[in-house]
Write a protein that holds these residues in place. Structure first.
Motif, PDB file in Angstrom:
ATOM      1  N   ASP A  75       0.811  -1.230   0.000  1.00 39.36           N
ATOM      2  CA  ASP A  75       0.000   0.000   0.000  1.00 39.36           C
ATOM      3  C   ASP A  75       0.838   1.270   0.000  1.00 39.36           C
ATOM      4  O   ASP A  75       0.321   2.369   0.243  1.00 39.36           O
ATOM      5  CB  ASP A  75      -0.955   0.003   1.198  1.00 39.36           C
ATOM      6  CG  ASP A  75      -0.224   0.005   2.548  1.00 39.36           C
ATOM      7  OD1 ASP A  75       1.014   0.155   2.567  1.00 39.36           O
ATOM      8  OD2 ASP A  75      -0.899  -0.147   3.580  1.00 39.36           O
ATOM      9  N   GLY A  76       2.139   1.115  -0.283  1.00 40.91           N
ATOM     10  CA  GLY A  76       3.041   2.266  -0.270  1.00 40.91           C
ATOM     11  C   GLY A  76       3.863   2.341   1.000  1.00 40.91           C
ATOM     12  O   GLY A  76       4.942   2.941   1.021  1.00 40.91           O
ATOM     13  N   LYS A  77       3.365   1.699   2.070  1.00 44.52           N
ATOM     14  CA  LYS A  77       4.080   1.656   3.352  1.00 44.52           C
ATOM     15  C   LYS A  77       4.254   0.226   3.846  1.00 44.52           C
ATOM     16  O   LYS A  77       5.339  -0.181   4.236  1.00 44.52           O
ATOM     17  CB  LYS A  77       3.330   2.474   4.408  1.00 44.52           C
ATOM     18  CG  LYS A  77       3.308   3.972   4.151  1.00 44.52           C
ATOM     19  CD  LYS A  77       2.591   4.692   5.294  1.00 44.52           C
ATOM     20  CE  LYS A  77       2.563   6.190   5.070  1.00 44.52           C
ATOM     21  NZ  LYS A  77       1.858   6.912   6.172  1.00 44.52           N
ATOM     22  N   ASN A  78       3.160  -0.511   3.831  1.00 44.08           N
ATOM     23  CA  ASN A  78       3.164  -1.869   4.377  1.00 44.08           C
ATOM     24  C   ASN A  78       3.030  -2.896   3.256  1.00 44.08           C
ATOM     25  O   ASN A  78       2.307  -2.682   2.278  1.00 44.08           O
ATOM     26  CB  ASN A  78       2.014  -2.043   5.372  1.00 44.08           C
ATOM     27  CG  ASN A  78       2.120  -1.094   6.550  1.00 44.08           C
ATOM     28  OD1 ASN A  78       3.094  -1.140   7.290  1.00 44.08           O
ATOM     29  ND2 ASN A  78       1.138  -0.226   6.718  1.00 44.08           N
ATOM     30  N   LEU A  79       3.716  -4.022   3.443  1.00 46.23           N
ATOM     31  CA  LEU A  79       3.662  -5.110   2.469  1.00 46.23           C
ATOM     32  C   LEU A  79       3.028  -6.324   3.138  1.00 46.23           C
ATOM     33  O   LEU A  79       3.491  -6.765   4.194  1.00 46.23           O
ATOM     34  CB  LEU A  79       5.068  -5.441   1.957  1.00 46.23           C
ATOM     35  CG  LEU A  79       5.148  -6.146   0.597  1.00 46.23           C
ATOM     36  CD1 LEU A  79       6.538  -5.967  -0.005  1.00 46.23           C
ATOM     37  CD2 LEU A  79       4.841  -7.627   0.679  1.00 46.23           C
ATOM     38  N   PHE A  80       1.972  -6.844   2.522  1.00 46.90           N
ATOM     39  CA  PHE A  80       1.209  -7.952   3.089  1.00 46.90           C
ATOM     40  C   PHE A  80       1.324  -9.175   2.183  1.00 46.90           C
ATOM     41  O   PHE A  80       1.242  -9.067   0.957  1.00 46.90           O
ATOM     42  CB  PHE A  80      -0.268  -7.577   3.231  1.00 46.90           C
ATOM     43  CG  PHE A  80      -0.530  -6.371   4.083  1.00 46.90           C
ATOM     44  CD1 PHE A  80      -0.728  -6.502   5.453  1.00 46.90           C
ATOM     45  CD2 PHE A  80      -0.579  -5.105   3.525  1.00 46.90           C
ATOM     46  CE1 PHE A  80      -0.973  -5.389   6.243  1.00 46.90           C
ATOM     47  CE2 PHE A  80      -0.827  -3.985   4.306  1.00 46.90           C
ATOM     48  CZ  PHE A  80      -1.018  -4.129   5.672  1.00 46.90           C
ATOM     49  N   LEU A  81       1.478 -10.347   2.801  1.00 50.67           N
ATOM     50  CA  LEU A  81       1.460 -11.626   2.100  1.00 50.67           C
ATOM     51  C   LEU A  81       0.261 -12.416   2.611  1.00 50.67           C
ATOM     52  O   LEU A  81       0.114 -12.601   3.828  1.00 50.67           O
ATOM     53  CB  LEU A  81       2.752 -12.407   2.351  1.00 50.67           C
ATOM     54  CG  LEU A  81       4.058 -11.686   2.035  1.00 50.67           C
ATOM     55  CD1 LEU A  81       5.250 -12.527   2.496  1.00 50.67           C
ATOM     56  CD2 LEU A  81       4.177 -11.379   0.553  1.00 50.67           C
ATOM     57  N   ILE A  82      -0.593 -12.878   1.706  1.00 51.64           N
ATOM     58  CA  ILE A  82      -1.830 -13.559   2.101  1.00 51.64           C
ATOM     59  C   ILE A  82      -1.750 -15.026   1.691  1.00 51.64           C
ATOM     60  O   ILE A  82      -1.491 -15.338   0.522  1.00 51.64           O
ATOM     61  CB  ILE A  82      -3.068 -12.899   1.467  1.00 51.64           C
ATOM     62  CG1 ILE A  82      -3.233 -11.467   1.996  1.00 51.64           C
ATOM     63  CG2 ILE A  82      -4.337 -13.694   1.788  1.00 51.64           C
ATOM     64  CD1 ILE A  82      -2.619 -10.394   1.168  1.00 51.64           C
ATOM     65  N   TYR A  83      -1.971 -15.908   2.660  1.00 55.31           N
ATOM     66  CA  TYR A  83      -1.867 -17.348   2.444  1.00 55.31           C
ATOM     67  C   TYR A  83      -3.193 -18.038   2.747  1.00 55.31           C
ATOM     68  O   TYR A  83      -3.926 -17.631   3.664  1.00 55.31           O
ATOM     69  CB  TYR A  83      -0.792 -17.962   3.359  1.00 55.31           C
ATOM     70  CG  TYR A  83       0.605 -17.473   3.099  1.00 55.31           C
ATOM     71  CD1 TYR A  83       1.451 -18.150   2.228  1.00 55.31           C
ATOM     72  CD2 TYR A  83       1.072 -16.321   3.720  1.00 55.31           C
ATOM     73  CE1 TYR A  83       2.735 -17.697   1.988  1.00 55.31           C
ATOM     74  CE2 TYR A  83       2.356 -15.852   3.487  1.00 55.31           C
ATOM     75  CZ  TYR A  83       3.187 -16.551   2.620  1.00 55.31           C
ATOM     76  OH  TYR A  83       4.461 -16.091   2.383  1.00 55.31           O
ATOM     77  N   HIS A  84      -3.480 -19.100   1.966  1.00 56.47           N
ATOM     78  CA  HIS A  84      -4.599 -19.981   2.316  1.00 56.47           C
ATOM     79  C   HIS A  84      -4.333 -20.581   3.692  1.00 56.47           C
ATOM     80  O   HIS A  84      -3.194 -20.902   4.020  1.00 56.47           O
ATOM     81  CB  HIS A  84      -4.735 -21.099   1.278  1.00 56.47           C
ATOM     82  CG  HIS A  84      -5.727 -22.142   1.655  1.00 56.47           C
ATOM     83  ND1 HIS A  84      -7.091 -21.941   1.570  1.00 56.47           N
ATOM     84  CD2 HIS A  84      -5.553 -23.405   2.147  1.00 56.47           C
ATOM     85  CE1 HIS A  84      -7.712 -23.013   1.993  1.00 56.47           C
ATOM     86  NE2 HIS A  84      -6.824 -23.925   2.348  1.00 56.47           N
ATOM     87  N   PHE A  85      -5.376 -20.730   4.520  1.00 57.09           N
ATOM     88  CA  PHE A  85      -5.157 -21.230   5.890  1.00 57.09           C
ATOM     89  C   PHE A  85      -6.319 -22.074   6.355  1.00 57.09           C
ATOM     90  O   PHE A  85      -7.473 -21.815   6.016  1.00 57.09           O
ATOM     91  CB  PHE A  85      -4.952 -20.056   6.856  1.00 57.09           C
ATOM     92  CG  PHE A  85      -4.491 -20.473   8.223  1.00 57.09           C
ATOM     93  CD1 PHE A  85      -3.212 -20.973   8.406  1.00 57.09           C
ATOM     94  CD2 PHE A  85      -5.328 -20.379   9.320  1.00 57.09           C
ATOM     95  CE1 PHE A  85      -2.775 -21.374   9.672  1.00 57.09           C
ATOM     96  CE2 PHE A  85      -4.893 -20.776  10.587  1.00 57.09           C
ATOM     97  CZ  PHE A  85      -3.618 -21.264  10.745  1.00 57.09           C
TER      98      PHE A  85
END
Length: 463
Positions: A75-85
């Motif tokens: 988002d310009g500041k934070n980096l998110f990684l999304i995983y199936h869970f």
């Protein structure tokens, strides 16, 4: 917090060195996901670009023993990684924390599954950096699931010189700790893990401090058969060769390691020759001397510039260190499987503080009971250390949907929304239902079932 207008963060699971781990809800699918929020202080602009490029590559990486990276977002500041869970997953750290020993069949199952997925990664030139107790999860059937493939390792590699201590330090090879080129990091980590699973002991004293780990590596590890007298010398050699200090003494590939592990090829290496490495020992000593010299040199420069302040700081430092060293060490007690109140009382008696760091549903533990502890039981910590408690919400139940007459695609969507699994038991001819429609289901509709369980279907072959 809403990510990409679809992922809503629900609960903080853990707070690590490089990232925060959350349980979240995919509001477009009404399903649960795991989100890693990388800490922005460790993300220079060039690294962000490389991570985003790598994330696109990892989206295409599919394997039954990898938690799939389904999405990512910056988002310009934070980096998110999304995983199936799947909420029924249990970390390997939690799985072994309350066991006195592991069954050989379980060790072999876990180890061979890890070798299987590492062969795929090795063939794709990907170093996972995820072979440790916190990034390996197990299903109820003891199927391995790796989370956080490669990207957290990229962040750690970029920032390694900024850290005095790192989580799971014992799993990192000598050359990685010295910032040298690392060719068989996953193999070394797997060797350490195999040693631990077979003995429930560490090859070296456990520490998070990098320089302390280097000092431990100057000595030879304890022989696994000291803890497991039934272990064969062959297996001992395989473990030691995988975790050899000298990377040139390790197996040429994970495939070769797997062949040796299952006994397809002979291993003639001398055990002492595998363990010892004068070259690595000299390199570690040189590295420690160099760091010590730089520390002394920095101290001299500061002292020369402000001698009086240096004396005051030195006196303060020695007073502080003498105070710190007087703080007694306490061993984290085994409080898994007891109530929060009992756990807090037990920790109070030991001179340790506690905080409930998170809760989540699980079929393995009654509601309100401790399911995970960080640092784990058995670890030595300073008195007054805050111990993080993770508490069970108990089993989560849902209503069994009526799938009769629906096709498999519709049934799968409905079960995904309820976090239930689908399995086709058989197919029969039917006058009433068209080909592919559900004729019977077990359990029957409108009853209660635990989330994560399986609905078995009999489908129509038509007539």
């Amino acid at each position: 917090m809403l990510i990409k207008r679809k992922y809503k963060l629900k609960q903080l699971i853990s707070d690590g060195l490089l990232y925060h781990t959350y349980l979240a809800e995919d509001q477009t699918k009404n399903s649960q996901v795991m989100v890693l929020k990388l800490k922005k202080e460790y993300l220079p602009q060039h690294l962000v670009k490389n991570i985003l490029k790598e994330a696109h590559r990892l989206h295409d990486l599919k394997h039954p023993h990898i938690l799939t990276l389904t999405d990512h977002h910056f988002d310009g500041k934070n980096l998110f990684l999304i995983y199936h869970f799947d909420h029924t997953l249990l970390s390997l750290e939690s799985y072994v924390s309350n066991k006195e020993s592991l069954e050989n069949v379980d060790i072999i199952t876990i180890t061979t599954q890890l070798m299987n997925v590492l062969q795929l990664l090795e063939s794709s030139n990907i170093v996972s950096g995820a072979i440790n107790l916190t990034q390996i999860f197990l299903t109820r059937e003891k199927h391995v699931k790796l989370v956080g493939i490669h990207i957290p390792l990229m962040v750690l590699t970029e920032n390694i010189t900024a850290f005095d201590a790192i989580e799971g330090c014992i799993f990192y090879s000598p050359e990685f700790l010295q910032h040298h080129q690392c060719t068989h990091l996953d193999q070394y980590s797997l060797g350490v893990l195999m040693y631990f699973l077979h003995t429930l002991s560490w090859p070296y004293p456990y520490t998070s401090y990098i320089n302390q780990q280097k000092k431990y590596l100057l000595k030879d590890p304890c022989l696994p058969r000291k803890y497991d007298s039934n272990m064969s010398q062959r297996l001992e050699k395989v473990i030691f060769r995988a975790m050899a200090k000298d990377p040139h003494k390790r197996f040429s590939s994970i495939l070769e390691l797997h062949q040796q592990y299952v006994g397809q090829t002979d291993i003639d290496d001398d055990l002492v020759g595998i363990i010892q490495s004068d070259h690595v020992s000299k390199s570690l000593k040189k590295d420690l001397r160099k760091q010590k010299f730089h520390g002394i040199l920095s101290g001299i420069k500061v002292g020369t510039a402000i001698i009086f302040m240096g004396i005051i700081l030195s006196a303060t430092y020695h007073f502080y260190m003498s105070y710190i060293t007087e703080i007694p060490l306490k061993q984290v007690p085994n409080i898994l499987g007891i109530s929060v109140e009992e756990a807090k009382n037990e920790l109070d008696k030991m001179g340790l503080k506690s905080i409930v760091a998170g809760t989540r549903p699980t079929p393995y533990m009654p509601e309100g009971y401790i399911m995970e502890v960080k640092p784990p039981p058995g670890r030595e910590v300073k008195q007054n250390r805050v111990i993080r408690l993770f508490v069970s919400k108990g089993s989560a139940e849902t209503l069994i949907p009526n799938l009769l007459g629906r096709n498999l695609s519709q049934s799968q969507i409905i079960l995904d929304q309820k976090e239930l699994k689908l399995e086709i038991e058989s197919a029969i001819y039917s006058h009433k239902y068209q080909r592919g429609q559900v004729v019977l289901q077990h359990p029957t509709p409108n009853g209660k079932i635990e989330i994560g369980e399986t609905i078995y279907l009999i489908v129509s072959k038509g007539f």
